[in-house]
Design an enzyme around this catalytic site. Structure first.
Site, PDB file in Angstrom:
ATOM      1  N   PHE A 129       0.857  -1.191   0.000  1.00 36.21           N
ATOM      2  CA  PHE A 129       0.000   0.000   0.000  1.00 36.21           C
ATOM      3  C   PHE A 129       0.888   1.235   0.000  1.00 36.21           C
ATOM      4  O   PHE A 129       1.728   1.392   0.879  1.00 36.21           O
ATOM      5  CB  PHE A 129      -0.939   0.040   1.203  1.00 36.21           C
ATOM      6  N   ASP A 214       9.187   2.559   1.484  1.00 36.74           N
ATOM      7  CA  ASP A 214       8.019   3.282   1.961  1.00 36.74           C
ATOM      8  C   ASP A 214       7.958   3.096   3.476  1.00 36.74           C
ATOM      9  O   ASP A 214       7.545   2.045   3.965  1.00 36.74           O
ATOM     10  CB  ASP A 214       6.750   2.745   1.285  1.00 36.74           C
ATOM     11  N   LYS A 243       2.836   9.990   7.965  1.00 34.19           N
ATOM     12  CA  LYS A 243       2.071   9.669   9.171  1.00 34.19           C
ATOM     13  C   LYS A 243       2.583  10.306  10.478  1.00 34.19           C
ATOM     14  O   LYS A 243       2.143  11.381  10.826  1.00 34.19           O
ATOM     15  CB  LYS A 243       1.915   8.154   9.280  1.00 34.19           C
TER      16      LYS A 243
HETATM   17  C1  PLP Z   1      -0.774   5.588   4.888  1.00 34.20           C
HETATM   18  C2  PLP Z   1       0.247   5.099   3.948  1.00 34.20           C
HETATM   19  C3  PLP Z   1       0.496   5.746   2.710  1.00 34.20           C
HETATM   20  C4  PLP Z   1      -0.363   6.874   2.196  1.00 34.20           C
HETATM   21  O1  PLP Z   1      -0.315   8.008   3.000  1.00 34.20           O
HETATM   22  P1  PLP Z   1      -1.430   9.142   2.793  1.00 34.20           P
HETATM   23  O2  PLP Z   1      -0.982  10.224   3.746  1.00 34.20           O
HETATM   24  O3  PLP Z   1      -2.740   8.544   3.137  1.00 34.20           O
HETATM   25  O4  PLP Z   1      -1.361   9.580   1.387  1.00 34.20           O
HETATM   26  C5  PLP Z   1       1.527   5.270   1.934  1.00 34.20           C
HETATM   27  N1  PLP Z   1       2.275   4.226   2.321  1.00 34.20           N
HETATM   28  C6  PLP Z   1       2.079   3.584   3.482  1.00 34.20           C
HETATM   29  C7  PLP Z   1       2.952   2.448   3.873  1.00 34.20           C
HETATM   30  C8  PLP Z   1       1.052   3.998   4.336  1.00 34.20           C
HETATM   31  O5  PLP Z   1       0.831   3.342   5.480  1.00 34.20           O
END
Ligand code: PLP
Length: 403
Positions: A129, A214, A243
């Site tokens: 994700f 990520d 986050k």
């Molecule tokens: C939450 C998340 C995203 C996306 O972040 P947004 O601020 O919602 O755009 C991308 N990668 C990971 C691993 C995430 O947990």
């Protein structure tokens, strides 16, 4: 009739008026123990006095200028991040998806700047994700997020989770790099083992491609290290963060080595709001707290304790809990029942958690919680599991009576 707020979320019928440390409080004064922390966002809980002060002090001075000008808050926070990590340079964004957009563009531009524009693919892993923009849904590769939005953006071949052989086989003349989460968050707290992360790093070096991590969910102390890749003793070339970086204020960042950033010269990328003074003030305060020498040991100690307690709970309720996994205070309960039933049962106990893929319930408490909060969480978890377990017994009895 459609609701005034676009109905894209399946929301719980629950709203909060204020927050206090690890608690969210309704207008009626009901206190919920927040072990979701806005999906790993509120790393220092709610209404932390130091973060409130950082925001309100900056709010008195200036909210927004523009990236046309120098922004001292960006320079300060970038220096802090560069000093604390592998990175030499940072681009600021407003969200995780935007941090990943920058990372994807940078990885492609790196090869273009090196005379190999045909290298534009980032290989990802199933269950990934990376956000909800068109590029990041293509990178995540999940059908449910891609469907109906036209042809998926090219350049994101995907291999099964944890399949190193398939990963190696997928590398070809169009490969720019490998894009992975060290621990899949939405995918269900699926950890890439340290040896595998090291092997992936070595593979990238051998093939002359970039490792893009990520760490939007794993970053800023969540796993007990400042960033999760430190657990494996490796470093990426490019990393997306968001986050927890703003502790609840929207901010993201794309970190990179000087080499990886070679193509990102003036005019190649930008954002109106990215690196806004308000966001920089709060994120700088978050980083100062995260870099305090007592902070990560605290996360590690509480993470170990919570994990031990959860292992005992799993032994006690084997029909409810299959396994417990994760690192630090990023823990997943893999369920034998439906994960959303456990989330709902916990909500009835006034404890907030977050569901994830692979039938997992995520526990992502604020990182500055105290041991007493763990005990409170375990009481609520114990009651929720007991109820669900009793429900299973009733079902079994009913089935027995019928046959
Ligand atoms: C939450 C998340 C995203 C996306 O972040 P947004 O601020 O919602 O755009 C991308 N990668 C990971 C691993 C995430 O947990």
């Amino acid at each position: 009739m459609i609701t005034p707020v676009l109905p894209t979320y399946a929301r719980a019928d629950l709203e909060f008026e204020r927050g206090e440390g690890p608690y969210l409080i309704t207008a009626k004064g009901e206190r919920y123990l927040d072990f979701g922390a806005g999906i790993a966002v509120n790393a220092f809980g709610h209404a932390h006095p130091r973060l409130v002060a950082a925001l309100t002090e900056q709010a008195q001075k200036v909210w927004h200028t523009s990236n046309i000008y120098r922004i001292p808050g960006q320079e300060k926070l970038a220096r802090m991040l560069v000093e604390a990590t592998f990175a030499d340079t940072v681009f600021f964004t407003n969200s995780g998806a935007e941090a990943l957009e920058c990372a994807i563009k940078m990885a492609r531009k790196y090869h273009a700047a090196g005379g190999a524009p045909e290298r534009y693919e980032l290989i990802t892993m199933e269950g990934a994700f990376h956000g909800r923009t068109l590029a990041t849904i293509a990178a995540g590769g999940q059908k449910k997020y891609l469907e109906g939005f036209g042809p998926a953006m090219l350049g994101f071949p995907q291999v099964p989770f944890g399949d190193l052989k398939a990963l190696e086989a997928a590398i070809g003349p169009a490969t720019a790099g490998i894009l992975i989460e060290p621990i899949q968050g939405e995918g269900g707290i699926r950890v890439i083992p340290n040896e595998m992360l090291r092997a992936i790093r070595a593979l990238c070096d051998e093939k002359g491609i970039l490792l893009v991590l990520d760490e939007v969910q794993t970053g800023v102390g969540r796993t007990g290290k400042l960033f999760a890749h430190e657990l494996a003793g490796i470093a990426p070339d490019i990393m997306g963060v968001a986050k927890a970086l703003g502790g609840g204020f929207p901010v993201g960042a794309c970190l990179a080595t000087e080499a990886a950033a070679r193509g990102m010269v003036a005019g190649t990328h930008g954002s109106t709001f990215g690196g806004n003074p308000l966001a920089m003030a709060v994120a700088s305060a978050v980083m100062e707290m995260a870099l305090d020498e007592n902070f990560l040991p605290h996360v590690n100690m509480l993470g170990l304790k919570l994990r031990q307690k959860l292992a005992m709970l799993a032994d006690q309720y084997p029909r409810v809990i299959e396994a417990v996994r994760g690192e630090g205070l990023m823990l997943g309960i893999k369920c034998r029942i439906t994960n959303t039933d456990l989330v709902a049962a916990l909500r009835e106990e006034k404890m907030l958690t977050v569901g994830a893929g692979d039938n997992v319930v995520r526990l992502l408490p604020p990182l500055n919680i105290e041991e007493g909060h763990l005990d409170e969480a375990m009481e609520k978890l114990g009651r929720a599991c007991a109820k669900l377990d009793a429900g299973l017994a009733d079902e079994a009895a009913l089935a027995g009576a019928k046959s």
